[in-house]
Design an enzyme around this catalytic site. Structure first.
Site, PDB file in Angstrom:
ATOM      1  N   ASP A 118       0.848  -0.990  -0.077  1.00  0.00           N
ATOM      2  CA  ASP A 118      -0.201  -0.170  -0.003  1.00  0.00           C
ATOM      3  C   ASP A 118       0.717   1.297  -0.017  1.00  0.00           C
ATOM      4  O   ASP A 118       0.226   2.339   0.245  1.00  0.00           O
ATOM      5  CB  ASP A 118      -0.838   0.066   1.305  1.00  0.00           C
ATOM      6  CG  ASP A 118      -2.101  -0.794   0.929  1.00  0.00           C
ATOM      7  OD1 ASP A 118      -2.550  -0.924  -0.204  1.00  0.00           O
ATOM      8  OD2 ASP A 118      -3.057  -1.174   1.937  1.00  0.00           O
TER       9      ASP A 118
ATOM     10  N   LYS B  52      -0.205   4.726  -1.240  1.00  0.00           N
ATOM     11  CA  LYS B  52      -1.023   5.840  -0.289  1.00  0.00           C
ATOM     12  C   LYS B  52      -0.540   6.860   0.144  1.00  0.00           C
ATOM     13  O   LYS B  52      -1.391   7.603   0.744  1.00  0.00           O
ATOM     14  CB  LYS B  52      -2.066   4.652   0.737  1.00  0.00           C
ATOM     15  CG  LYS B  52      -2.910   3.667   0.049  1.00  0.00           C
ATOM     16  CD  LYS B  52      -3.612   2.992   1.153  1.00  0.00           C
ATOM     17  CE  LYS B  52      -4.702   1.717   0.813  1.00  0.00           C
ATOM     18  NZ  LYS B  52      -5.202   1.090   1.797  1.00  0.00           N
TER      19      LYS B  52
END
Length: 350
Positions: A211, A214
């Protein structure tokens, strides 16, 4: 007389250079191929006296390629030394026709001592006299320098990636603990489904930093307690491509790890993102990770909803077999689910 030729088939460019340096000092000509396409091109141009083959090549089953080399008349008699970080892969390679196996990491001197008699036994190439043999002490010194440079470079890459991981954690939305949990889940599931993938050191980094994109998503979207609007959802979905671009020039992550970062939100039925890949066109590491990422998303507290029970999450994953998730990966998940639950409980107790 023609010098001995070695073809090295491995996507680790630094390892290829280390092998090249060692063998050229001993009078070999060394060709490097970083994937199967380059290997086939090299084999079409010239016949090597031996092949060093990494079983964990990206994009193809290394054992399958080894079997193909053994079935092809032009390469059927060429000595092949298989290399891998897995003893299981080594046993499979020997069964498929490799003359020898070396477990990574290995000493280039060990490889040299292994390949030279194989070439002699096969009757290929010309074996040099003592006059072209480099002094052992100097050779060891050069090899140690090369190994140290390789180690320092990998340490630098690891530090770069660790900084990115720390930056992601600083966003304070539970990413640190989530990343640790899914990394442990994904590693165990990979061991169940495709243990050879674990030979790739980039895989664990890909799990940990899945991730990382992000970082570029605004807090107003990332931390929103309610349901995202369609434009907000589209912006959130950009994190997969952003993460891959962010780490594109970090060699530590440019193999299976990068594919996990980009493709972990793809779906078996083709309804995922960012590329709407389906079935086996989705990288295997990403298919594995998608299952454990969903498991943790359902069982962990999120800003927009409360968690469900472990059993309910397991039931949902089984229900999505063949739709959202790869059926074979879900079968592996079901087989090792007790171990995943143990990891879950250990995390809760920590």
């Amino acid at each position: 007389m023609r010098p001995r030729r070695l073809l090295v088939v491995d996507d680790d460019r630094l390892l290829c250079e280390l092998v090249r340096t060692t063998f050229e000092l001993e009078g070999y000509e060394v060709d490097s191929a970083y994937d199967v396409i380059e290997a086939e091109r090299s084999l079409a141009e010239s016949r090597p006296d031996a092949i060093l083959l990494d079983i964990g090549l990206p994009g193809i089953d290394g054992i399958f390629y080894l079997e193909r080399l053994r079935e092809t008349p032009q390469t059927s008699k060429i000595p092949i030394v298989a290399i891998s970080g897995s003893d299981e892969a080594g046993r499979a390679a020997r069964a498929a026709g490799a003359e020898a196996f070396l477990r990574k990491p290995f000493s280039p001197l060990e490889l040299l001592a292994l390949i030279t008699p194989l070439i002699r036994e096969a009757g290929f190439g010309t074996m040099g006299t003592g006059s072209d043999v480099v002094d052992a002490a100097n050779l060891n010194r050069l090899i140690e320098i090369g190994r140290r440079q390789h180690q320092l470079l990998n340490e630098a890459y690891a530090q770069t990636v660790a900084v990115l991981a720390s930056a992601l954690e600083s966003r304070d939305f539970g990413t640190s603990r989530h990343s640790r949990r899914v990394t442990s889940y994904a590693t165990r599931l990979t061991l169940e489904v495709a243990p050879r993938l674990l030979d790739d050191p980039s895989l664990e980094w890909g799990f940990l930093l899945h991730d990382v994109g992000k970082i570029a998503i605004p807090d107003g979207i990332l931390l929103k307690p309610g349901r995202l609007t369609p434009p907000e959802r589209r912006r959130m979905q950009e994190h997969a491509e952003l993460g891959e671009r962010l780490l594109a020039h970090v060699p530590l992550l440019n193999q299976e790890g990068a594919r996990v970062i980009r493709s972990h939100h793809e779906r078996w039925d083709g309804n995922g993102y960012p590329d709407r890949l389906s079935e086996e066109s989705i990288p295997l590491g990403a298919r594995i990770f998608a299952v454990v990422d969903a498991l943790d998303a359902m069982t962990d507290m999120r800003p927009y909803r409360t968690p469900v029970s472990w059993d309910a999450a397991v039931e949902e994953i089984l229900r999505c077999r063949g739709g959202h998730f790869d059926p074979d990966v879900v079968d592996g998940f079901e087989a090792c689910e007790p171990d995943l639950y143990s990891l879950h409980m250990q995390e809760l107790a920590a």
